[in-house]
Design a protein around this motif. Sequence first.
Motif, mmCIF file in Angstrom:
data_model
loop_
_atom_site.group_PDB
_atom_site.id
_atom_site.type_symbol
_atom_site.label_atom_id
_atom_site.label_comp_id
_atom_site.label_asym_id
_atom_site.label_seq_id
_atom_site.Cartn_x
_atom_site.Cartn_y
_atom_site.Cartn_z
ATOM 1 N N SER A 26 4.319 -22.935 3.367
ATOM 2 C CA SER A 26 2.945 -22.467 3.179
ATOM 3 C C SER A 26 2.860 -20.973 3.483
ATOM 4 O O SER A 26 3.589 -20.450 4.336
ATOM 5 N N VAL A 27 1.962 -20.298 2.775
ATOM 6 C CA VAL A 27 1.732 -18.872 2.960
ATOM 7 C C VAL A 27 0.225 -18.609 2.947
ATOM 8 O O VAL A 27 -0.576 -19.514 2.701
ATOM 9 N N ASN A 28 -0.134 -17.351 3.192
ATOM 10 C CA ASN A 28 -1.542 -16.972 3.249
ATOM 11 C C ASN A 28 -2.242 -17.212 1.919
ATOM 12 O O ASN A 28 -1.668 -16.999 0.855
ATOM 13 N N HIS A 29 -3.492 -17.634 1.997
ATOM 14 C CA HIS A 29 -4.325 -17.786 0.803
ATOM 15 C C HIS A 29 -5.775 -17.873 1.244
ATOM 16 O O HIS A 29 -6.065 -18.397 2.327
ATOM 17 N N ARG A 30 -6.661 -17.366 0.410
ATOM 18 C CA ARG A 30 -8.088 -17.397 0.763
ATOM 19 C C ARG A 30 -8.615 -18.820 0.832
ATOM 20 O O ARG A 30 -9.504 -19.121 1.613
ATOM 21 N N PHE A 31 -8.061 -19.684 -0.011
ATOM 22 C CA PHE A 31 -8.532 -21.061 -0.074
ATOM 23 C C PHE A 31 -7.372 -22.020 0.191
ATOM 24 O O PHE A 31 -6.316 -21.612 0.663
ATOM 25 N N SER A 32 -7.586 -23.286 -0.128
ATOM 26 C CA SER A 32 -6.535 -24.288 0.040
ATOM 27 C C SER A 32 -5.975 -24.646 -1.331
ATOM 28 O O SER A 32 -6.698 -25.154 -2.201
ATOM 29 N N GLU A 33 -4.704 -24.336 -1.536
ATOM 30 C CA GLU A 33 -4.040 -24.611 -2.803
ATOM 31 C C GLU A 33 -2.750 -25.385 -2.533
ATOM 32 O O GLU A 33 -2.048 -25.114 -1.564
ATOM 33 N N CYS A 34 -2.452 -26.340 -3.414
ATOM 34 C CA CYS A 34 -1.276 -27.189 -3.231
ATOM 35 C C CYS A 34 -0.554 -27.346 -4.566
ATOM 36 O O CYS A 34 -1.160 -27.783 -5.550
ATOM 37 N N TYR A 35 0.722 -26.962 -4.598
ATOM 38 C CA TYR A 35 1.529 -27.060 -5.810
ATOM 39 C C TYR A 35 2.720 -27.975 -5.542
ATOM 40 O O TYR A 35 3.449 -27.779 -4.557
ATOM 41 N N ILE A 36 2.914 -28.968 -6.424
ATOM 42 C CA ILE A 36 3.922 -30.000 -6.196
ATOM 43 C C ILE A 36 4.956 -29.974 -7.312
ATOM 44 O O ILE A 36 4.609 -29.950 -8.502
ATOM 45 N N ARG A 37 6.216 -30.000 -6.919
ATOM 46 C CA ARG A 37 7.323 -30.136 -7.868
ATOM 47 C C ARG A 37 8.067 -31.430 -7.530
ATOM 48 O O ARG A 37 8.646 -31.541 -6.452
ATOM 49 N N MET A 38 8.013 -32.391 -8.451
ATOM 50 C CA MET A 38 8.625 -33.693 -8.196
ATOM 51 C C MET A 38 8.980 -34.343 -9.524
ATOM 52 O O MET A 38 8.530 -33.895 -10.592
ATOM 53 N N PRO A 39 9.775 -35.419 -9.509
ATOM 54 C CA PRO A 39 10.131 -36.116 -10.755
ATOM 55 C C PRO A 39 8.892 -36.561 -11.523
ATOM 56 O O PRO A 39 7.894 -36.965 -10.937
ATOM 57 N N ARG A 40 8.977 -36.484 -12.848
ATOM 58 C CA ARG A 40 7.828 -36.766 -13.701
ATOM 59 C C ARG A 40 7.259 -38.162 -13.486
ATOM 60 O O ARG A 40 6.041 -38.358 -13.556
ATOM 61 N N GLN A 41 8.120 -39.125 -13.199
ATOM 62 C CA GLN A 41 7.642 -40.497 -13.070
ATOM 63 C C GLN A 41 6.778 -40.719 -11.825
ATOM 64 O O GLN A 41 6.165 -41.769 -11.668
ATOM 65 N N LEU A 42 6.728 -39.717 -10.953
ATOM 66 C CA LEU A 42 5.909 -39.839 -9.744
ATOM 67 C C LEU A 42 4.624 -39.019 -9.811
ATOM 68 O O LEU A 42 3.913 -38.900 -8.817
ATOM 69 N N MET A 43 4.308 -38.452 -10.970
ATOM 70 C CA MET A 43 3.134 -37.596 -11.089
ATOM 71 C C MET A 43 1.834 -38.324 -10.754
ATOM 72 O O MET A 43 0.852 -37.716 -10.350
ATOM 73 N N LYS A 44 1.821 -39.636 -10.913
ATOM 74 C CA LYS A 44 0.607 -40.392 -10.596
ATOM 75 C C LYS A 44 0.283 -40.357 -9.106
ATOM 76 O O LYS A 44 -0.831 -40.706 -8.695
ATOM 77 N N LEU A 45 1.253 -39.942 -8.287
ATOM 78 C CA LEU A 45 1.025 -39.853 -6.840
ATOM 79 C C LEU A 45 0.469 -38.493 -6.421
ATOM 80 O O LEU A 45 0.230 -38.261 -5.230
#
Length: 291
Positions: A26-45
């Motif tokens: 995590s790094v500084n940011h004005r708001f709360s942002e979340c970016y996820i890199r994971m296998p495509r079959q788990l995108m529903k999570l």
Amino acid sequence: MVVSMTGFGRSKSDSQQHTVTVEMKSVNHRFSECYIRMPRQLMKLEDKIKKQVSQNVKRGKVDIFITITGDGLVHKNLHIDWKLIQDYYQLVNKVKETFSLEDEVQLSHLLNREEFIMIEEMEEENEELENLVLKAVDEAALDLRKMREKEGELLKKDFLIHLSQFEKNIIELSSHAPEVVNQYRERLRKRIAEYNETSFDESRLLTEVAIFADKSDITEELTRLQSHIQYFHSTLIDCGPVGRKLDFMIQEMNREVNTIGSKANDSLIATIVVELKSTLEKLREQVQNVE
């Protein structure tokens, strides 16, 4: 409490079939942002993962990396378009007859064409794997939170050091401010005496001194600064995110210091104002990293 917006968390969960590794930074940011890199079959999570992370991270940009090793992640199906193969085969034979060609149709001619044969990957419904991923995410988020809290304690100590110096400068201003008016009165008295050796109008002198005292009075600003300092101290021990509050308080403190600087008619006050602004700038830089 003071929590840093920078940190790193990692977790690893195993089952008989899979190993899930989750890393977060995590790094500084004005708001709360979340970016996820994971296998495509788990995108529903994705939504569930973001909700879990938000329980430990209230502000900042978080990058999440999820890797999975093991079998059974996807199921592959082979699809063959027999009708298209048959049409193609008949076309080839027709071409041979038409042009009297002797070449034979080879098996490779049919199997190497992607439009005839397609391998389709089907996602496997695996509740055990999904629970394993969510468990690893929760543990990694907690690990990230602990590091951010540890960094926050260091930031808090730094804040207290700068606030202590700021308070010392305010006390110095409070004790010196009355002397400015007295010094002005004496300077004015001497100047009048130099131009008029016999006598001068005492009431006129008092009027001029009163006007100067009113213009250069910084009592109100000093009182507000003391109040801001107390609020800053109490905010450092508040529950929940405090970064925005601290940032606002520094803006208010900077406004009061600027006002004092504009009223300054004394070299010592001007010097102290420079020190105050320098301390506020150090605080502002650190506050940018607070959740």
